[in-house]
Design a protein around this motif. Structure first.
Motif, short mmCIF file in Angstrom:
data_model
loop_
_atom_site.label_atom_id
_atom_site.label_comp_id
_atom_site.label_asym_id
_atom_site.label_seq_id
_atom_site.Cartn_x
_atom_site.Cartn_y
_atom_site.Cartn_z
N TRP B 288 0.85 -1.18 0.00
CA TRP B 288 0.00 0.00 0.00
C TRP B 288 0.89 1.23 0.00
N GLU D 23 -6.68 3.95 -4.11
CA GLU D 23 -7.23 5.26 -3.75
C GLU D 23 -8.72 5.24 -4.06
N ASN D 46 -2.95 7.67 -10.27
CA ASN D 46 -3.12 7.95 -8.85
C ASN D 46 -2.69 9.37 -8.52
N GLU D 55 -9.03 5.72 1.15
CA GLU D 55 -8.63 4.55 0.35
C GLU D 55 -9.41 3.32 0.76
N THR D 68 -13.67 1.83 3.42
CA THR D 68 -12.66 2.88 3.25
C THR D 68 -12.17 3.35 4.62
#
Lengths: 989, 407, 211, 86
Positions: B288, D23, D46, D55, D68
């Motif tokens: 991530w 995202e 992005n 995200e 999220t």
């Protein structure tokens, strides 16, 4: 052998229990509780090793393992910190990095060649001419490194791991840490306290200095106070104690890692500990800041704590005639105590102008110990060990020589901030304590004790209580379950304790950074890397003006000591040298692990976790050769013949069985189930009919195929579908991800492991099936692409499909996993007369390749889309509203002439098959061979390849470049697909 | 014998108000581009703007491995040239980059991986790069520490052996290039932060820094992991990049044990022994986006588990230090080298992922040519940004993507 | 003739003392040398389990038992253990060992075969689990019985803590069936120092009865 | 660094139990008149925020839900939802 003072109440060794160990092939005797280092010292060993670069003799210095000089090989394990390792019966100990012995090292002459090796000298030498470098490099490699490890070394011992949870973790088992632990635990919280030494007590543990409690009554000595606290901690129901446990990492969100060394009764040698806490108290105390002077690391130069603990904890007097050069009260206290224990103290030099504890001054005077205020050691004399010292005033104008065998040198203290900085505290230089202190603490983290600069024992304890209470408050504010009722009471208790602590002495003033007035050619700032202050100056002059860069350029602080020796002095020295810039000292970065940690310890007791199908044992018994494929163990072959000729021929001619249990299997139901399928499958799933099997594919947003499988309609909005083995674990995520904004009502159940899958294939498959079921399985009743559910022997429920992956008459049975073995045995029994045999994954691979059925990842890669594979017929382009994943990209790319196409080819002139992965070329790479085999069935070599579209026409000659072909090309020709049974008669009849 | 100690990359100077070219990022690619702009194209009025100090980012945080066994035909020649440049640069810069061409051993743990390796090897050999497929026994002969038994999570089937690869002293490259560029007159401004880019009529005109405005018509952003955020923030171009944290660690120093670089995709682990004797070993990345260079407990433990299996003798060794850097990953594991397209005079060089070190010399050379001529040289043309909207991913990774295209 | 039998994914290296054949499963009631008061590991892979999903889950009362309202809460009633997995889904364990009739509503899916299922109980259970997972079983915010959906020995599991009370401490967990062998090994290995022993269904039942 | 993530079902857990899902770019765009540029933006491009971003995550080793969070990419910690987003 020395005499041990064995009547001291502070002793942590039991001199009555002898421990015999081997040092360089000879037996030595230590006491139970000795570290390897103290046992060796007790046996008159003074030179423990040779330094990395100059091969200078090195010995005991700090007793806490802050430099690599006392690392040795123990029981075959290199670079063991002898100062932190308890000696054990039968241990085998050896010195390292010496040619000859540490005492007489033939490489010792290098020490005289230091002028040839200024900072960064490697970069400027040994590359002219270029041919010299490979030779030089070999020599550098040989000279570098400390210990030796054999490639077949097997690490002895049992390594384990635990992941305990706690409300509060206290790092450091000294007076502050213990006070903190008790304070938190008394509030009902679960506390873990971690202490690197084998006992709780910290820097109270070896001191006999007076301890007075808050009422200034009950006079006792510090060590007995430590033991009193320790017994309270150890008996507290809410506190879990980990001693001999080094903290090696601290992280955001209050994660703390460390490792514990097993005691005699423990079931582990070492174990990795990872704790997720709600709050952390750091009370790691201080180590001493080394004093920098010429030969400041000569054996016989030691820090105050080292000498003091050798005497008080281990009963060993480090020398007979000592000179002290210190900058703090603990140094004075040690001199007095050691004097009383029988050491001759020639003088005590103190760099401080004022601030000394008057009580200690009186005690020094009482003993007639000469006290030199504003003096400092300038140079240690003696070759292999200290024979004397030159003392000077700070300005260097007056000097005096002393004959001595011990120089006790300590410039000041440096807090062990590692656990704070690793958890992202920002450090600031504090000129009062001369410490780097935390400017901004990590969340829910509190510091206590000496690392705050406190020296007064009551103040240290009070700071621990405050930290413990604050940690408790953090927890209570976080979790309702602790009850918020007492939060206010806790807050006022904290305020009251803080107010009370304010009346006690605050942080002590730290001694200023001084260096002896010498050039510094042999004044070492980093012992591990042999970095002198002269080297640092050279680096600065070359433009390396940040400590972090100097560290990289000179290697200072990059050795096994983890920066313990240079960590504080380097920034101070740089700041002093660049004083004109006015910038405050900048700390270098501390990195995990805070102490060197065994790879075996990190590995802990990791288990290999693989999935097995219900058929695992039986297939192994049948001679299956297994491979780990993804998360599964699968039978890839059933003989040593990896061409699988027999397996293949038996499927083509008779009948075979394959274990397909690893396929992903799912049920999706609920009002919006069909919408979901329309989103992720490229085909129009509304056309799936009851009793039929629908083959389709899923693409990603690039239009690239990520999965293929079959879908069966069980009822309205109720489907059973399969995915490839590799995708099983990700399928539900995929479905939910691509529908996450839609609010659809659907339910998915992953049934992958619940169903065993038997693939029964071959011209005799129907005959076998007929023998175990009364169901009508004739071609008309159960045609190709058909689906049926029936019971076998009224007991085993079977979902059966007519498929044809391998190109023959073929059934796939999905049965409850627990029944799979029984069904398999029934089929095997029934198939005996047809010579039914197992076939494995590789045979299947060849069989399906002959039929030009694709396997994702083999005939496709990341950038291969549905159309490239010739699977465009699966795509229903009319269902725009479904927003099918991948459809946009397919539409945009469908007329692109530069894309690859999947083609079938056969080798020219009856040649052997090209190897998988061979390239299709002209003057450039134009594609590659996906799968190609010498086909026993077709009696020729065939394969599939992805090629640029201009090469895709049938009849095109393919130039094939294989690895190791030495420029020789082989050739193939594009032919129609499939190669085997192009009309599908065998599969469909 | 070493003369006086003088600053290696010039005295600290004032920032001028204008330069022929400005490079944001004092890492390997920026320094190399500046060096070649000056050396090959005579453009010496160049400023390198570095927020921290040179080599602060990926340049100082990699495991220093170099190799040229990439997967596709666009990448292999570029990396081959980069590999060939190490000895040349050592000579040109008169700075010992300590290239140890010990060879790389990339372990394969399944039949499928062996096939994939075969394709990579064929591609290498087709382009004149030495690389061979060897079996497990041969791999063990090269690296006796390997465990080639069956009873580990990923048994070793064989390896891709790439003799010309090896390791280079990464810090030396930074310092050598900085010294080399500075000798031509390139200015290196450390502790200088670019804050804005100004354009007029679609052309670059100037940039703002914390030390004032600089006018220029040619701007390159090559700031490693920070590039994507800078480019989007200052120029408004969004990139297909995920910035991930990658970690590496070293053990205590040891006498020679590993004579080659060893890597394993399945174990997410690569290891080599530095000239100092430490085993430097790198791990997988957190999947991530992150701008943190904090390390994790997870990866150092993972590394312990992995090494314990495939090189079990290392169990007796201790980790000493772990650190982290940023890797700007693209969906196809190939970089983005582009410019003079979206905005005239604006160039960018990013998306190297974890290949930024091994490629820096060639990347600098061709980006310099690109900036000097305004036209992308053939070598780097395929690495343009538009390939993503044209559905032409580069294929440096074969793996089928999962979930979202950006992880 | 092939005998029709059902096999559990879990096998212990101890010989069974008493067994019972139930719905083609050979259920071990007792193993050799079980003794008393140890930490026990019992294979429950044969017990019937269901998955139930509905957007209106609160309206469903599986076999007359209420599905707990709170997320990750469990309800143990009449030998039926029901665990709220999320807003729309619950798992049902028929711990009594009897196989109930499959409800006819489509919201149910039988999941007996999806996972291996085991119980571990005894005073050191949480010393064993802390070697395999970082999940906090002693979290005071949780009331027994409660559900954890999380990893143990790296494998996603459903773990229900039934008791945290001294000798009665115990959990029931399921993981994918394929992991049966390796998961058993991981637990036996972690539990070795605490003398964990395989036990039969009777031992489980008496523990369950004591709760 | 040791990310924890608060799963709406399971509560605060070790970050390694989760998988990152990109995202937050909002729902799938409508397919009519979708240009390659806009498609590419949705799929590949992005913002690469150095700071707090919204995200997607999935609790892969746990309950399997998608949700999220807001996370500070500089410190790699989950942060509270910004006011505007509540």
């Amino acid at each position: 052998m020395m005499t041990r003072i064995n009547q001291l109440p502070t002793l942590r060794v039991d001199p009555t229990k002898k421990v015999v160990f081997d040092y360089k092939g000879k037996d030595y005797v230590g006491a139970h509780g000795d570290t390897v280092a103290t046992a060796l010292y007790y046996n008159d060993v003074r030179i423990f090793g040779r330094s990395l670069k100059y091969h200078r003799p090195r010995g005991l210095y700090s007793l806490d393992g802050e430099c690599s000089n006392t690392c040795m090989e123990i029981d075959g394990i290199p670079n063991v910190r002898t100062e932190n390792t308890l000696v054990k019966q039968g241990m085998k100990v050896k010195e390292q990095n010496v040619k000859g012995s540490a005492e007489n090292d033939m490489m010792g002459f290098i020490d005289k060649l230091d002028f040839m090796m200024p900072a960064g000298f490697y970069y400027k030498t040994m590359h002219k001419p270029a041919s010299i470098w490979p030779v030089a490099m070999k020599q550098i490699r040989k000279a570098a490194g400390l210990g030796v490890l054999s490639p077949d070394f097997e690490m002895p011992g049992k390594f384990d791991q635990i992941f305990p949870s706690a409300d509060v973790v206290v790092i450091g088992g000294g007076p502050a840490g213990m006070s903190a632990a008790l304070a938190s635990a008394d509030k009902g919280l679960r506390v873990i306290i971690m202490e690197s030494r084998p006992w709780l007590g910290g820097f109270f543990d070896y001191r006999t200095f007076d301890y007075r409690d808050e009422n200034y009554k009950n006079n006792k000595q510090l060590y007995s106070r430590a033991r009193e606290l320790a017994s309270k901690v150890e008996s507290h129901a809410n506190i879990r104690v980990f001693t001999h446990t080094s903290v090696v990492g601290t992280y955001t969100n209050n994660l703390v890692t460390g490792f514990q060394i097993g005691k005699d009764n423990d079931k582990f040698t070492e174990r990795y500990i990872e704790i997720r806490a709600n709050a952390v108290v750091v009370a790691t105390g201080c180590i001493e800041r080394p004093l920098i002077f010429e030969n400041n690391e000569r054996p016989g130069v030691m820090q105050v704590g080292c000498v003091h603990r050798l005497a008080r904890t281990y009963g060993i007097l480090a020398g007979e005639r000592a000179v002290f050069s210190v900058g703090h009260d603990l140094g004075l206290e040690a001199a007095i105590d050691l004097f009383d224990l029988g050491m001759k103290i020639l003088c005590v030099a103190d760099v401080r102008e004022d601030g000394q504890n008057p009580h200690l001054m009186i005690e020094l005077a009482k003993r007639n110990i000469p006290y030199l205020k504003g003096w400092v050691a300038a140079e240690a004399k003696g070759g292999k060990r200290v024979k004397g010292v030159v003392m000077t005033t700070l300005d260097g104008t007056i000097s005096r020589d002393f004959d001595c065998d011990l120089i006790v040198a300590s410039a000041g203290f440096t807090p062990l901030n590692g656990p704070l900085t690793l958890a992202h505290a920002k450090l600031r230089y504090d000129s009062h304590t001369n410490f780097f202190v935390a400017d901004k603490m990590p969340e829910k983290t509190h510091a206590a004790g000496r690392m705050l600069g406190l020296e007064d024992s009551l103040s240290i304890e009070a700071s621990g209580v405050i930290a413990g209470l604050k940690a408790a408050l953090d927890c209570k504010l976080m979790k309702e379950s602790y009850g918020n009722s007492d939060v206010d009471a806790l807050k006022s208790e904290i305020d009251a304790t803080v107010a009370k602590q304010k009346e006690l002495p605050g942080p002590a003033r730290g001694s200023k950074f001084v260096t002896a007035p010498v050039k510094g050619r042999k004044s070492f700032i980093c012992f591990d890397e042999d970095t002198t202050i002269k080297n640092i100056r050279q680096a600065i002059e070359m433009g390396f003006d940040v400590p972090e860069l100097i560290k990289r350029f000179t290697s200072a602080g990059t050795g096994p000591g983890q920066g313990g020796i240079p960590g504080h002095n380097l920034p101070l020295y740089v700041a002093k040298y660049l004083a004109a810039s006015g910038a405050p000292p900048k700390p270098t970065t501390v990195r995990a692990p805070l102490v060197p940690t065994l790879i075996a310890t990190y590995a802990g007791s990791k288990h290999i976790m693989m999935k097995r199908t219900p058929m695992d044992d039986m297939q192994r018994a049948d001679g299956g050769v297994f491979r780990k494929i993804g998360v599964w163990e699968r039978a890839r072959y059933f003989s040593d013949d990896f061409s699988c000729k027999k397996e293949i021929e038996n499927v083509r001619n008779n009948v075979g069985m394959l274990d397909g249990s690893t396929l992903g299997k799912f049920r999706i139901h609920g009002p919006d189930a069909l919408k979901v399928l329309q989103r992720v499958y490229v085909s129009d799933m509304s056309k799936v009919k009851l009793g039929r099997v629908k083959y389709s594919a899923m693409c990603n947003d690039d239009g690239c195929v990520i999965d293929d499988g079959v879908v069966i309609k069980l009822a309205e909005n109720d489907y059973y579908f399969t995915t490839s083995t590799a995708r099983a674990g990700a399928t539900i995520e995929w479905l939910r991800y691509h529908t996450r904004f839609d609010g659809w009502d659907f339910y998915v159940v992953n049934l992958t492991d619940s169903m065993g899958v038997i693939n029964l294939s071959g011209p005799n498959a129907r005959k076998v099936l007929q023998k175990i079921t009364s169901e009508d399985v004739s071609n008309s009743a159960f045609a190709f692409s058909g689906y049926k559910e029936f019971m076998v022997k009224d007991t085993i429920p079977v979902k059966a499909m007519r498929l044809g992956f391998v190109g023959e008459l073929s059934y796939e049975f999905h049965v409850p996993s627990s029944y799979m073995v029984s069904l398999w045995n029934m089929l095997k029994d029934a198939g005996k007369e047809f010579n039914i045999q197992n076939f494995g994954v590789e045979a299947q691979n060849v069989l399906r390749m002959e039929k030009c059925h694709i396997i994702l990842g083999q005939e496709s890669e990341q950038r291969t889309n549905l159309l490239d594979l010739g699977l465009g017929f699966l795509w229903d382009r009319t269902k725009k509203d479904a927003k099918t994943v991948g459809a946009v990209a397919l539409r945009q790319a469908e007329n692109d002439p530069t894309r690859f196409r999947l083609v079938g080819f056969e080798m020219e002139n009856n040649g052997r098959a090209a190897r998988d992965g061979a390239l299709i070329v002209d003057d450039k790479v134009r594609g590659y061979v996906c799968t190609a085999r010498d086909s026993f069935t077709l009696n020729k070599a065939v394969g599939m390849a992805l090629v640029e579209s201009h090469l895709a026409k049938v009849g095109t000659r393919l130039e094939i470049f294989e690895d190791e072909c030495g420029g020789e090309r082989i050739y193939g020709t594009v032919v129609p697909m499939p190669f085997y049974d192009p009309d599908g008669t065998r599969m469909k009849s | 014998m070493f003369g006086k100690y003088k600053p290696m990359w010039g005295e600290k100077t004032q920032l001028k108000s204008s330069y022929d070219a400005v490079i944001i990022g004092g890492g390997l690619h920026g320094l190399a581009t500046a060096y070649y702009l000056a050396k090959d194209h005579g453009i010496t009025d160049v400023a390198i703007i570095e927020k921290n100090y040179i080599g602060f980012g990926g340049a100082g945080r990699n495991t220093a491995i170099v190799r040229a066994n990439q997967r596709t035909q666009y990448n292999v020649p570029l990396y081959k040239e980069a590999l060939d440049l190490w000895p040349i640069l050592t000579k040109e810069l008169d700075y010992n980059l300590m290239f140890n061409n010990c060879g790389n051993l990339n372990l394969m743990h399944s039949e499928a991986a062996m096939k994939a390796a075969r394709m990579t090897i064929a591609t290498a050999q087709f382009h004149g790069v030495e690389s061979h497929l060897i079996d497990a026994k041969e791999a063990k002969e090269l690296v006796p520490a390997l465990n080639i038994s069956e009873d580990i999570t990923y048994p070793i089937h064989g390896a891709m052996f790439h003799p010309p690869g090896g390791i280079v002293r990464h810090d030396a490259v930074v310092w050598g290039l900085a010294r080399g560029a500075s000798k031509f007159g390139v200015e290196i401004h450390q502790q200088t932060e670019a804050t804005a880019v100004n354009t007029r009529n679609g052309k670059i005109v100037s940039i703002e820094t914390n030390r004032g405005t600089i006018n220029t018509n040619k701007l390159l952003i090559s700031a490693g992991g920070y590039s994507a955020a800078l480019i989007y923030g200052m120029v408004g171009i969004k990139l297909p990049i995920s910035v991930l944290t990658i970690q590496a660690m070293v053990t205590q120093p040891l006498k020679p044990l590993l004579d080659h670089v060893v890597s394993s995709g399945a174990y997410h682990c690569y290891a080599n022994q530095t000239l100092k004797g430490e085993i430097a070993t790198g791990a997988h990345m957190d999947q991530w986006p992150n701008y943190t260079t904090q390390t994790t407990a997870h990866y150092i433990k993972h590394q312990g588990e992995a090494l314990s299996e495939f090189m079990p003798c290392l169990r007796g060794l201790r980790f000493m230090r772990i650190w982290a850097g940023l890797a700007d990953m693209t969906p196809d594991m190939a970089p983005i080298l582009d410019g003079n397209d979206h905005i005239e005079g604006f160039y960018f060089n990013c998306g190297w992922g974890y290949f930024g070190f091994k490629s820096c010399s060639a990347s600098g050379k061709y980006m310099a040519e690109f900036m000097a001529k305004g036209q992308a040289p053939d070598m780097i043309k395929p690495f343009n940004l538009r390939r993503y909207e044209q559905h032409k991913l580069m294929g440096e990774t074969a793996e089928l993507v999962t979930y979202t295209p950006n992880n | 003739m092939v005998e029709i039998k059902r096999y559990s994914p879990v096998a212990f290296k101890v010989s069974p003392k008493r067994v019972e054949v139930r719905d083609n499963w050979t259920v071990v009631l007792e193993y050799d040398g079980e003794g008393q008061g140890a930490n026990y590991l019992v294979d429950l892979s044969h017990i019937t389990r269901f998955d139930v999903q509905s957007s209106n889950l609160d309206a469903i009362k599986p076999f007359g038992v209420t599905i707990p309202q709170g997320l990750c809460e469990s309800n143990l009633q009449d030998g039926l253990l029901i665990n709220r997995m999320n807003g729309i889904q619950a798992s049902i364990f028929c711990l009594s060992g009897k196989k109930p009739e499959m409800p006819s509503e489509s919201s149910y899916t039988e999941t007996t075969e999806v996972g291996m299922c085991m119980a571990i109980f005894g005073k050191n259970v949480f010393s064993i689990t802390e070697k395999l997972t970082s999940l906090d079983f002693m979290d005071p915010a949780k009331k027994t019985p409660f559900l954890y959906q999380g990893p143990m020995s790296h494998i996603p599991c459903q773990i229900i803590t039934l008791s945290r009370d001294g000798e009665k401490c115990g959990i029931i967990f399921t993981a994918s069936r394929g992991y049966g062998k390796d998961m058993t090994h991981a637990i036996m290995d972690a539990g070795a120092e605490f003398g964990v022993k395989p036990a039969g269904e009777d031992k489980f039942k008496s523990w369950l009865g004591s709760l | 660094m040791s990310l924890t993530i608060t799963c709406p079902i399971c509560g605060k857990r070790n970050g390694y139990e989760f998988r990152f899902g990109g995202e937050d770019k909002g729902p799938r765009p409508d397919e009519d008149s979708l240009t390659p540029q806009r498609w590419c933006e949705y799929v590949h491009l992005n913002e690469c925020v150095a700071g707090v971003q919204k995200e997607w995550w999935v609790h892969k080793d746990g309950c399997g839900s998608w949700f999220t969070i807001h996370r500070d990419t500089v410190m790699n910690v989950e942060v509270a939802k910004p006011e505007a987003d509540r």
